[in-house]
Design an enzyme around this catalytic site. Structure first.
Site, PDB file in Angstrom:
ATOM      1  NE  ARG A 223     -10.230  -2.355  -3.166  1.00 45.48           N
ATOM      2  CZ  ARG A 223      -9.644  -1.576  -2.241  1.00 45.48           C
ATOM      3  NH1 ARG A 223      -8.466  -1.914  -1.742  1.00 45.48           N
ATOM      4  NH2 ARG A 223     -10.202  -0.453  -1.850  1.00 45.48           N
TER       5      ARG A 223
ATOM      6  CG  PHE B  43      -1.952   1.122   1.075  1.00 43.33           C
ATOM      7  CD1 PHE B  43      -3.028   1.001   0.211  1.00 43.33           C
ATOM      8  CD2 PHE B  43      -1.777   2.315   1.748  1.00 43.33           C
ATOM      9  CE1 PHE B  43      -3.927   2.049   0.029  1.00 43.33           C
ATOM     10  CE2 PHE B  43      -2.666   3.369   1.571  1.00 43.33           C
ATOM     11  CZ  PHE B  43      -3.743   3.231   0.725  1.00 43.33           C
TER      12      PHE B  43
ATOM     13  CE1 TYR C 141      -9.653   4.172   5.553  1.00 47.69           C
ATOM     14  CE2 TYR C 141      -8.595   5.325   7.371  1.00 47.69           C
ATOM     15  CZ  TYR C 141      -8.576   4.882   6.073  1.00 47.69           C
ATOM     16  OH  TYR C 141      -7.477   5.124   5.289  1.00 47.69           O
ATOM     17  CE  LYS C 142      -7.919   0.455   4.524  1.00 43.03           C
ATOM     18  NZ  LYS C 142      -8.500   1.029   3.298  1.00 43.03           N
TER      19      LYS C 142
ATOM     20  CG  ASP D  67      -0.631  -1.606   7.191  1.00 41.74           C
ATOM     21  OD1 ASP D  67      -1.764  -1.772   7.715  1.00 41.74           O
ATOM     22  OD2 ASP D  67      -0.370  -0.647   6.445  1.00 41.74           O
TER      23      ASP D  67
END
Lengths: 399, 399
Positions: free
Chosen positions: A363, A123, A218-219, A193
């Site tokens: 995705r 990422f 927040y995911k 991560d």
């Protein structure tokens, strides 16, 4: 699978009741919870309480009535999702800022090792922040290699192996235990991560022997847009490691107002400035809304959703870039398609919200707490209709 | 001044209507807006819209519908309060994290200068973060001296002079123009921490020729507990300076998902990770609620509130530690008292909320937007009653 068959699977789903804990807009099939988790219903009241009561009525008194302790309290509630002890986790800042803290701290751990090793295509913020962090430690550098070259690159210069547990695009999952052992054997520390795994699949940092980890609120944790992130440091490192972002909230006695910095005990030292309590409150409400849920049950549901989506993708001739083996992936599915951007734009216009990832990836997030089998059946039907040529002359270019 | 006289002054106050824009709890006289600003009424609806509509209904789509642009948009709304151009300001992270960014950036500006100079007794996070930041730049060090020694300490080794415009305890205000010129004459850059001035007294960074500044969103800007902070960089430095916390949100193309970091244009590069949108939304609502207010009018009201409080303090024999000259101070008043902590505890129990600052300071915030003359009259009467001996034998020790 027909819509009726999918409904029957939803009816038999032991986690189906969790869906009612979330706001899911009419006319939308939301398959982007891996980017921004949906709103837990309980957060509506929690937000109102935070704004109108805690801030509006209690004002500054709320700092001693719960706010000051909330980062550690929230960290304690995240611990069960990541195989940590409550006192090994704290909520603070963003993943980016927290990565900076750990990269600098890890480079100071063993001055003989000057390399941070990570994966090409990780990422972006992990790599971007690592660039910035190595520039803050004399002699340090960042080494970025393809996944299949990581083993060879893990040499005696590596201070820190920095990996995303689940890849944001391909959903590939590292074997956390195996890679942690491999790094330790090479004399390196590991920072995981967890942004794309926490809250959707079981994570066990203690079993893996991990050194430190960061993750996103927040995911799959549904803490709200830009929710606070979290940090984990294994007990054995807590006393020795220091936070380069040595702000007053991480001080041993923040309200002594001393000129000299002295690090707080345990995880407290990983705080920097004053955190947003509206953001903390929303994250805590979301964690409370899922406190009774078994991560293993979520993983099983995620796997079932994935298999259904993958079969539909096969039938449409789509190239799936996510591993088919359940324990080798996270909780989203992704396909390569030459017109991915246009296809996703059309899908979103029709109410199926996934996302496009450059250059050619479709995705779809599978959030086991609120994604249903009927959602997958409808979404894949709409995807199929979009990809099917409208007539003999128009191909996918028409989307 | 009697309560009736104070009411008459409130009735004649040209800013009195602003008080209705805030929630002020029944039975409370709130004199701590310099620590946490009160809740603007408009924020209640804004918070609900942010949670229920922007997050709950629009979900991920909100990122393109306004969230991504909000740090710069909010920065633009702060600009008028600090004498900056809109494109010189951005909202991000905390004051602590932003100080780190600037200290490292300033030390990289001129490698021949290795010292960061600041004031003993400055707000702790400024000094704590400076300690951490100098440790991230080879050869750099922090020099902390008393205020009256700053001039002599400003020598050819100083890269950055780091000052709080208004002191958090004594409310002393630096002459921003004079000290900026002095630093520039010595070849140093200046970073102003505006936390205790922005929103209460006029600030003019452009007129002062300042290099960079940070400030707090949750004090006189009323952005909510732990609101996002802001950063200012003068146009002339924007292209050359870099952010050591090089996260993806500050990338030139965050959604290109490139491995290599490339700084965003203008102030965008000062972003790091994903900001809390609940926090950003509350700050923006608060700024909008005060968008029509003249900072100079606030300063005049602040001065009148101060004078009234100071006169009452004189009558009580209290030692005021704040300069009496209006342009030499910020917007709070503070007294030294041997039993300050106990006195403040009693005052708070009676509904007068100020705060205690170690070791012996009673501090009262004067927020011109919502503090009234009657508030001061009542608060000083209660303070007087507390300080007066209950009988001939019991002194202040009884509080």
């Amino acid at each position: 699978m027909t819509i009726e068959q999918a409904r029957a699977r939803d009816a038999a789903d032991p986690l189906r009741h969790l869906r009612d804990r979330f706001v899911l807009p009419e006319g939308v099939i939301y398959l982007d919870g891996n980017s921004l988790g949906a709103l837990p219903r309980a957060t509506i009241d929690a937000g109102r309480d935070m704004i109108e009561h805690q801030w509006g009525e209690r004002l500054i008194r709320s700092w001693t009535e719960g706010w000051m302790a909330s980062p550690a309290r929230i960290g304690g509630k995240i611990a069960r999702w990541i195989g940590a002890a409550p006192e090994e986790v704290i909520a603070a800042d963003s993943v980016s800022v927290n990565l900076f803290k750990f990269i600098v701290a890890a480079l100071r751990h063993d001055p003989a090792r000057r390399v941070v090793l990570s994966e090409a295509g990780n990422f972006p913020t992990d790599l971007h922040i690592a660039e910035g962090a190595v520039a803050c430690v004399p002699g340090a550098s960042l080494r970025v290699v393809e996944r299949d070259a990581l083993g060879d690159a893990l040499d005696g210069d590596v201070a820190l192996l920095l990996l995303s547990h689940v890849h944001y695009k391909t959903a590939e999952r590292f074997d956390m235990g195996a890679w942690t052992r491999r790094a330790h054997y090479a004399g390196a520390l590991v920072c995981w991560d967890l942004s794309h795994s926490v809250g959707a699949i079981p994570v066990d940092l203690a079993a893996a022997g991990a050194d430190c980890a960061v993750g996103c609120g927040y995911k799959f944790l549904n803490g709200g847009p830009g929710a606070p992130a979290f940090l984990y440091v294994a007990h054995r490192h807590q006393a020795a490691w220091g936070n380069p972002l040595s702000g007053w909230m991480g001080h041993a006695e923040p309200f002594a107002f001393a000129d000299a910095y002295a690090p707080g005990a345990g995880m407290e030292r990983w705080r920097s400035g004053t955190p947003s309590m509206l953001a903390m409150g929303a994250l805590e409400a979301a964690l409370d809304a899922m406190a009774d849920v078994d991560p293993a049950a979520l993983e099983a549901k995620s796997a079932a959703l994935f298999d259904m989506f993958a079969e539909a993708g096969d039938a449409l001739g789509l190239e799936c870039i996510v591993p088919r083996k359940a324990d080798a992936r996270g909780s989203h599915i992704a396909f390569r398609h030459p017109q991915a951007e246009a296809v996703m734009r059309q899908l979103i216009a029709q109410g199926v919200i996934g996302d496009f990832r450059t250059p050619d990836v479709l995705r779809f997030g599978l959030t086991p707490a609120y994604t249903g089998f009927e959602d997958i059946a409808r979404a894949t039907q709409m995807l199929g209709a979009l990809l099917a040529p409208a007539d003999c002359t128009a191909g996918p270019a028409s989307v």
